[in-house]
Motif scaffolding. Sequence first.
Motif, PDB file in Angstrom:
ATOM      1  N   ALA A 232       0.839  -1.204   0.000  1.00 58.46           N
ATOM      2  CA  ALA A 232       0.000   0.000   0.000  1.00 58.46           C
ATOM      3  C   ALA A 232       0.873   1.252   0.000  1.00 58.46           C
ATOM      4  CB  ALA A 232      -0.929  -0.009   1.211  1.00 58.46           C
ATOM      5  N   GLU A 233       1.963   1.234   0.763  1.00 61.76           N
ATOM      6  CA  GLU A 233       2.878   2.370   0.783  1.00 61.76           C
ATOM      7  C   GLU A 233       3.517   2.580  -0.588  1.00 61.76           C
ATOM      8  OE1 GLU A 233       4.364   2.007   5.458  1.00 61.76           O
ATOM      9  OE2 GLU A 233       5.676   1.414   3.813  1.00 61.76           O
ATOM     10  N   GLN A 234       3.842   1.483  -1.262  1.00 58.80           N
ATOM     11  CA  GLN A 234       4.454   1.589  -2.582  1.00 58.80           C
ATOM     12  C   GLN A 234       3.470   2.176  -3.586  1.00 58.80           C
ATOM     13  OE1 GLN A 234       7.493   1.294  -3.198  1.00 58.80           O
ATOM     14  NE2 GLN A 234       7.976   0.372  -5.171  1.00 58.80           N
ATOM     15  N   GLU A 235       2.212   1.733  -3.522  1.00 58.34           N
ATOM     16  CA  GLU A 235       1.190   2.292  -4.413  1.00 58.34           C
ATOM     17  C   GLU A 235       0.997   3.779  -4.152  1.00 58.34           C
ATOM     18  OE1 GLU A 235      -2.419   0.111  -4.127  1.00 58.34           O
ATOM     19  OE2 GLU A 235      -1.533  -1.795  -4.754  1.00 58.34           O
ATOM     20  N   SER A 236       0.954   4.160  -2.872  1.00 61.14           N
ATOM     21  CA  SER A 236       0.799   5.573  -2.526  1.00 61.14           C
ATOM     22  C   SER A 236       1.996   6.382  -3.007  1.00 61.14           C
ATOM     23  CB  SER A 236       0.637   5.708  -1.009  1.00 61.14           C
ATOM     24  OG  SER A 236       0.555   7.066  -0.634  1.00 61.14           O
ATOM     25  N   ALA A 237       3.213   5.828  -2.830  1.00 59.88           N
ATOM     26  CA  ALA A 237       4.413   6.528  -3.285  1.00 59.88           C
ATOM     27  C   ALA A 237       4.420   6.688  -4.806  1.00 59.88           C
ATOM     28  CB  ALA A 237       5.655   5.778  -2.815  1.00 59.88           C
ATOM     29  N   LEU A 238       3.958   5.651  -5.528  1.00 62.80           N
ATOM     30  CA  LEU A 238       3.874   5.750  -6.992  1.00 62.80           C
ATOM     31  C   LEU A 238       2.883   6.827  -7.415  1.00 62.80           C
ATOM     32  CD1 LEU A 238       3.982   1.963  -7.974  1.00 62.80           C
ATOM     33  CD2 LEU A 238       5.649   3.705  -8.638  1.00 62.80           C
ATOM     34  N   ARG A 239       1.736   6.899  -6.714  1.00 64.25           N
ATOM     35  CA  ARG A 239       0.759   7.946  -7.030  1.00 64.25           C
ATOM     36  C   ARG A 239       1.345   9.330  -6.755  1.00 64.25           C
ATOM     37  NH1 ARG A 239      -2.886   4.330  -4.563  1.00 64.25           N
ATOM     38  NH2 ARG A 239      -2.773   5.518  -2.610  1.00 64.25           N
ATOM     39  N   ASP A 240       2.026   9.472  -5.593  1.00 69.83           N
ATOM     40  CA  ASP A 240       2.633  10.763  -5.273  1.00 69.83           C
ATOM     41  C   ASP A 240       3.674  11.154  -6.318  1.00 69.83           C
ATOM     42  OD1 ASP A 240       1.078  10.867  -3.022  1.00 69.83           O
ATOM     43  OD2 ASP A 240       2.673  10.258  -1.626  1.00 69.83           O
ATOM     44  N   LEU A 241       4.467  10.179  -6.764  1.00 70.29           N
ATOM     45  CA  LEU A 241       5.482  10.471  -7.778  1.00 70.29           C
ATOM     46  C   LEU A 241       4.824  10.866  -9.092  1.00 70.29           C
ATOM     47  CD1 LEU A 241       8.418  10.531  -8.696  1.00 70.29           C
ATOM     48  CD2 LEU A 241       8.277   8.075  -9.138  1.00 70.29           C
ATOM     49  N   ASP A 242       3.756  10.169  -9.465  1.00 74.05           N
ATOM     50  CA  ASP A 242       3.044  10.493 -10.705  1.00 74.05           C
ATOM     51  C   ASP A 242       2.453  11.901 -10.637  1.00 74.05           C
ATOM     52  OD1 ASP A 242       1.982   9.727 -13.313  1.00 74.05           O
ATOM     53  OD2 ASP A 242       0.022   9.734 -12.335  1.00 74.05           O
ATOM     54  N   HIS A 243       1.822  12.233  -9.498  1.00 67.52           N
ATOM     55  CA  HIS A 243       1.244  13.578  -9.352  1.00 67.52           C
ATOM     56  C   HIS A 243       2.330  14.647  -9.398  1.00 67.52           C
ATOM     57  CE1 HIS A 243      -2.402  11.666  -7.118  1.00 67.52           C
ATOM     58  NE2 HIS A 243      -2.498  11.552  -8.424  1.00 67.52           N
ATOM     59  N   ALA A 244       3.462  14.380  -8.735  1.00 67.93           N
ATOM     60  CA  ALA A 244       4.547  15.360  -8.722  1.00 67.93           C
ATOM     61  C   ALA A 244       5.110  15.560 -10.123  1.00 67.93           C
ATOM     62  CB  ALA A 244       5.642  14.904  -7.757  1.00 67.93           C
ATOM     63  N   ARG A 245       5.258  14.479 -10.876  1.00 70.13           N
ATOM     64  CA  ARG A 245       5.761  14.604 -12.250  1.00 70.13           C
ATOM     65  C   ARG A 245       4.785  15.358 -13.131  1.00 70.13           C
ATOM     66  NH1 ARG A 245       8.101   8.409 -12.884  1.00 70.13           N
ATOM     67  NH2 ARG A 245      10.236   8.856 -12.202  1.00 70.13           N
ATOM     68  N   GLN A 246       3.486  15.087 -12.973  1.00 70.60           N
ATOM     69  CA  GLN A 246       2.482  15.804 -13.757  1.00 70.60           C
ATOM     70  C   GLN A 246       2.499  17.297 -13.436  1.00 70.60           C
ATOM     71  OE1 GLN A 246      -1.376  14.003 -13.307  1.00 70.60           O
ATOM     72  NE2 GLN A 246      -0.688  12.001 -14.040  1.00 70.60           N
ATOM     73  N   ALA A 247       2.621  17.638 -12.132  1.00 66.11           N
ATOM     74  CA  ALA A 247       2.671  19.045 -11.749  1.00 66.11           C
ATOM     75  C   ALA A 247       3.902  19.720 -12.342  1.00 66.11           C
ATOM     76  CB  ALA A 247       2.685  19.165 -10.224  1.00 66.11           C
ATOM     77  N   LEU A 248       5.035  19.023 -12.352  1.00 70.86           N
ATOM     78  CA  LEU A 248       6.249  19.580 -12.950  1.00 70.86           C
ATOM     79  C   LEU A 248       6.060  19.783 -14.449  1.00 70.86           C
ATOM     80  CD1 LEU A 248       9.227  20.384 -12.866  1.00 70.86           C
ATOM     81  CD2 LEU A 248       9.820  17.956 -13.081  1.00 70.86           C
ATOM     82  N   GLN A 249       5.458  18.821 -15.120  1.00 67.81           N
ATOM     83  CA  GLN A 249       5.211  18.960 -16.554  1.00 67.81           C
ATOM     84  C   GLN A 249       4.287  20.127 -16.843  1.00 67.81           C
ATOM     85  OE1 GLN A 249       3.739  15.116 -17.661  1.00 67.81           O
ATOM     86  NE2 GLN A 249       5.749  14.122 -17.555  1.00 67.81           N
ATOM     87  N   ARG A 250       3.223  20.301 -16.010  1.00 71.69           N
ATOM     88  CA  ARG A 250       2.305  21.436 -16.212  1.00 71.69           C
ATOM     89  C   ARG A 250       3.039  22.755 -16.030  1.00 71.69           C
ATOM     90  NH1 ARG A 250      -1.327  18.104 -13.282  1.00 71.69           N
ATOM     91  NH2 ARG A 250      -0.833  19.237 -11.361  1.00 71.69           N
ATOM     92  N   GLU A 251       3.890  22.839 -15.019  1.00 75.68           N
ATOM     93  CA  GLU A 251       4.625  24.077 -14.761  1.00 75.68           C
ATOM     94  C   GLU A 251       5.587  24.375 -15.910  1.00 75.68           C
ATOM     95  OE1 GLU A 251       5.476  27.529 -13.151  1.00 75.68           O
ATOM     96  OE2 GLU A 251       4.019  26.134 -12.260  1.00 75.68           O
ATOM     97  N   GLU A 252       6.289  23.364 -16.394  1.00 75.49           N
ATOM     98  CA  GLU A 252       7.214  23.586 -17.502  1.00 75.49           C
ATOM     99  C   GLU A 252       6.470  23.968 -18.774  1.00 75.49           C
ATOM    100  OE1 GLU A 252       9.415  19.935 -17.531  1.00 75.49           O
ATOM    101  OE2 GLU A 252      11.017  20.755 -16.246  1.00 75.49           O
ATOM    102  N   ARG A 253       5.274  23.350 -18.999  1.00 75.06           N
ATOM    103  CA  ARG A 253       4.473  23.712 -20.166  1.00 75.06           C
ATOM    104  C   ARG A 253       3.968  25.158 -20.053  1.00 75.06           C
ATOM    105  NH1 ARG A 253       1.623  19.556 -20.173  1.00 75.06           N
ATOM    106  NH2 ARG A 253      -0.141  20.312 -18.946  1.00 75.06           N
ATOM    107  N   ALA A 254       3.496  25.551 -18.845  1.00 76.56           N
ATOM    108  CA  ALA A 254       3.021  26.924 -18.637  1.00 76.56           C
ATOM    109  C   ALA A 254       4.162  27.921 -18.829  1.00 76.56           C
ATOM    110  CB  ALA A 254       2.421  27.052 -17.237  1.00 76.56           C
ATOM    111  N   MET A 255       5.341  27.561 -18.353  1.00 80.73           N
ATOM    112  CA  MET A 255       6.505  28.434 -18.498  1.00 80.73           C
ATOM    113  C   MET A 255       6.862  28.611 -19.967  1.00 80.73           C
ATOM    114  SD  MET A 255      10.184  27.883 -16.634  1.00 80.73           S
ATOM    115  CE  MET A 255      11.521  29.069 -16.852  1.00 80.73           C
TER     116      MET A 255
END
Length: 537
Positions: A232-255
Amino acid sequence: MTHPYLALDSASFILPDGRTLLSGLTERFDTRHTGLVGHNGIGKSVLAQLLAGCLAPSSGRCLREGRVHYLSQQADQATNGTVATLAGVQDVLDALARIDAGSIAETDFELVGERWDLPARLRHALDQAGLGHLDAATPAHRLSGGEAMRVALLGALLSEADFLILDEPTNHLDGPSRQALAAQLRAWRRGLIVVSHDRSLLGQMERIVELSAQGLRSYGGNHDFYVEARAAEQESALRDLDHARQALQREERAMREQRERQQRRQAQGAREGKAANQAKILLGRQKERSENSTGRLHQQHEEARLQHRERVREAAQGLRQDSALRLHATQVSAAAQRRVAELIDAELPFAAPALRTLSLVVTGQQRIGISGPNGCGKSTLLKVIAGELAPLEGRVTRDPACAWLDQRLGTLDPHRSTIEQLLEVNRSTGQDRLRTWLAQIGLDADKVAQPAGQLSGGERLKAALACALYADPPARLLLLDEPGNHLDLASLEALEAMLRQYAGALVVVSHDEVFLERLGLTHRLEAAPAGWRLRLL
């Protein structure tokens, strides 16, 4: 009345070479039966010795309330002394003997305490454990490794300590001895800490404490609960990593989009200014204001991007690095009816009369698990199949593409690197591709270049398997003798995954029933009192 406990308060331990092994550990151990797990080399044995008082922390404190009995995993290697020495009761028995001879020394009575019946209790414990052929005076060097460990465990259980700390107690124990130990520990009503990778034993613990590079983490349940919580911790960590990567991609796209819009506005402003024939000084001020605005916006975006990158890094740190490894699919010729080994009335050296003679046919897709008590001839049987030992009578044939991995991994040269030894048995595949295959099973570029003797036990096992399975041609018959000994849980799971993917015939000796159950065996070969018994699963 004070309840027994063990506690760590910001405890650290620095190795003699200056490296920090344990740092800032804080945890409390009550009388719940606790399994201590973690990667090989992470410091579990050192932590056990800190808790037992055998070692002192380099900084911080280790607090103890109650008597502690510690049993190291080297207990079976003692060759001096007697059964009583192994059991840790020789001094008490000596004191009792002196008192019987008339001693009135206060130190003798202090040693005995309330244990006046210790000789009878030791005799009863040996009989109950199936070790009735031993007595307190039996020299330790006459005992097998398994017998020595069982005697040491009996001594721990006779100690009347408030806490038992056992380091890998099931190493070298056969199936019946493991079951007997599990039953004895279930009956133990005091504190217990077990360092182990034995999943059956961990399954009866009340909590699991994991030691990792991040410190200690407690899971309030047995091994199954720990596995579920970890997943369960691994699944949560994977989701957190996916969300963090998506947020970074959105910020770089907006920039990027903001920069493109700003560039278009600047270009349009310059064209309009020229068309209106504005003074150069006005055009210059407009350009300066635009550049200042662009600079501030760029700085804001850069700060946001760095924050998102830091969140990605933190999320990646939350991921476990022990995810399943991938075995490269080798082209093993594994026709179901192909005979890869055959024993015809083969008489095994050193075996008991009932287990001396065996006839056996191993075909291309059979997966046979061999089990039985220590000393029954399981390892001897593998050596005979592999051609390392000749049968006393009868006939043995085997496929030339046969690989035998003994408990000491003697087929691996400790002085040469893994990649060097693999290239020697596979001259048709390029070195780059072989290195990729090795990386996929957890052996990176640095590891494969080191002498094999410098690798950990789990790494050497992977290297030996790679030399067998990635040879040209690959092994069509794989013979393994206790491959899970001394592996941590993550390495065991990786080994299981690798062996499940192997397409050839497999014959494996193991006392670990959980390990055997996870290999997809087709047959079990058991050493029974009446002789060898092969049964289809």
